[in-house]
Write an enzyme that holds these catalytic residues in place. Sequence first.
Site, PDB file in Angstrom:
ATOM      1  N   ASN A 164      -7.198  -4.043  14.865  1.00  0.00           N
ATOM      2  CA  ASN A 164      -8.595  -4.302  14.481  1.00  0.00           C
ATOM      3  C   ASN A 164      -8.708  -5.398  13.418  1.00  0.00           C
ATOM      4  OD1 ASN A 164      -7.652  -3.066  12.190  1.00  0.00           O
ATOM      5  ND2 ASN A 164      -9.078  -1.335  12.229  1.00  0.00           N
ATOM      6  N   GLU A 183      -9.496  -2.224   5.965  1.00  0.00           N
ATOM      7  CA  GLU A 183     -10.050  -2.071   7.307  1.00  0.00           C
ATOM      8  C   GLU A 183     -11.277  -2.982   7.475  1.00  0.00           C
ATOM      9  OE1 GLU A 183      -8.523  -0.495   9.560  1.00  0.00           O
ATOM     10  OE2 GLU A 183      -7.579   1.325   8.798  1.00  0.00           O
ATOM     11  N   ASP A 239       0.824  -1.221   0.000  1.00  0.00           N
ATOM     12  CA  ASP A 239       0.000   0.000   0.000  1.00  0.00           C
ATOM     13  C   ASP A 239       0.852   1.262   0.000  1.00  0.00           C
ATOM     14  OD1 ASP A 239       0.929  -0.472   2.570  1.00  0.00           O
ATOM     15  OD2 ASP A 239      -1.048  -0.734   3.462  1.00  0.00           O
ATOM     16  N   HIS A 265      -7.060  -5.511  10.493  1.00  0.00           N
ATOM     17  CA  HIS A 265      -6.865  -5.138   9.084  1.00  0.00           C
ATOM     18  C   HIS A 265      -5.586  -5.759   8.531  1.00  0.00           C
ATOM     19  CE1 HIS A 265      -4.619  -1.139  10.231  1.00  0.00           C
ATOM     20  NE2 HIS A 265      -3.741  -2.101  10.042  1.00  0.00           N
TER      21      HIS A 265
HETATM   22  P1  PGA Z   1       2.369  -2.131  12.836  1.00  0.00           P
HETATM   23  O1  PGA Z   1       1.191  -1.975  11.799  1.00  0.00           O
HETATM   24  O2  PGA Z   1       3.314  -3.133  12.261  1.00  0.00           O
HETATM   25  O3  PGA Z   1       2.997  -0.750  12.910  1.00  0.00           O
HETATM   26  O4  PGA Z   1       1.769  -2.582  14.115  1.00  0.00           O
HETATM   27  C1  PGA Z   1       0.660  -3.125  11.223  1.00  0.00           C
HETATM   28  C2  PGA Z   1      -0.589  -2.784  10.468  1.00  0.00           C
HETATM   29  O5  PGA Z   1      -1.312  -1.852  10.885  1.00  0.00           O
HETATM   30  O6  PGA Z   1      -0.863  -3.464   9.478  1.00  0.00           O
END
Ligand code: PGA
Length: 245
Positions: A136, A143, A67, A138
């Site tokens: 959450n 999301e 992304d 995602h």
């Molecule tokens: P993080 O983010 O590795 O900074 O915890 C992971 C994500 O939100 O996919």
Amino acid sequence: MLVQITENFEAMSKLAAEIVAERVRRKPDCVVGFATGSTPLGLYKELIRLHRAEGLDFSKVTTFNLDEYVGLPPEHDQSYHYFMWENLFKHLNVDRRFVHIPMGMAKDIDAFCAWYEEKMVEAGGIDLQILGIGANGHIAFNEPGSSLGSRTRIKTLTGTTLEANARFFKTPAEVPKYAITMGVGTIMDAKELLLLASGVGKSDAIAATCEGPITAMWPATIVQMHRSATVVVDQAAASKLKMKY
Ligand code: PGA
């Protein structure tokens, strides 16, 4: 789904790096999907170490990132282009021509997303996709509520994501409101998935992903349907798992 529980972040990162390195050694021209965020940073450090110490060769590897924020130029220090080059690519012998990261500045975003999907197909598909996971559930910027069949597209970021990102920007107006992200369906097309999680903040998402029912409200749960998925977590992220692994 293979669930591997490691003692801590360092052990998670080392095990993940062994998996990536093994795939790159076995198929030097493999296609690897990369992720941003804090979780894969230890894995990336270890890949850099393996490149320097053992000559792990990335010169024929093709890469696709999950992304990118819409509206941020590649040189912006919060862009995922910048993240990937600073934290990984500039330290390896990757061939720039084989690196693919969504273009946040694309004028025609829909056309860009279609092109990105085509490039993955042309490359023969992603052999190994590295994934983080949100608290959450995602994956990439998919999301809760994202279609489990979705493809690369533009997504509006949720209020919580905007709030979480605000600290990285000088003014609220600068915080990106949209991102280009591979879809859940795009991610599921990878031949192999490697999902990483560290810390107790991810424990509910990991419990849902490994042991919960499949639902778009926890997009990562779709990983249960993948034929070759490995979940590498530390003990804190694994703390709400009920089964013995
Ligand atoms: P993080 O983010 O590795 O900074 O915890 C992971 C994500 O939100 O996919």
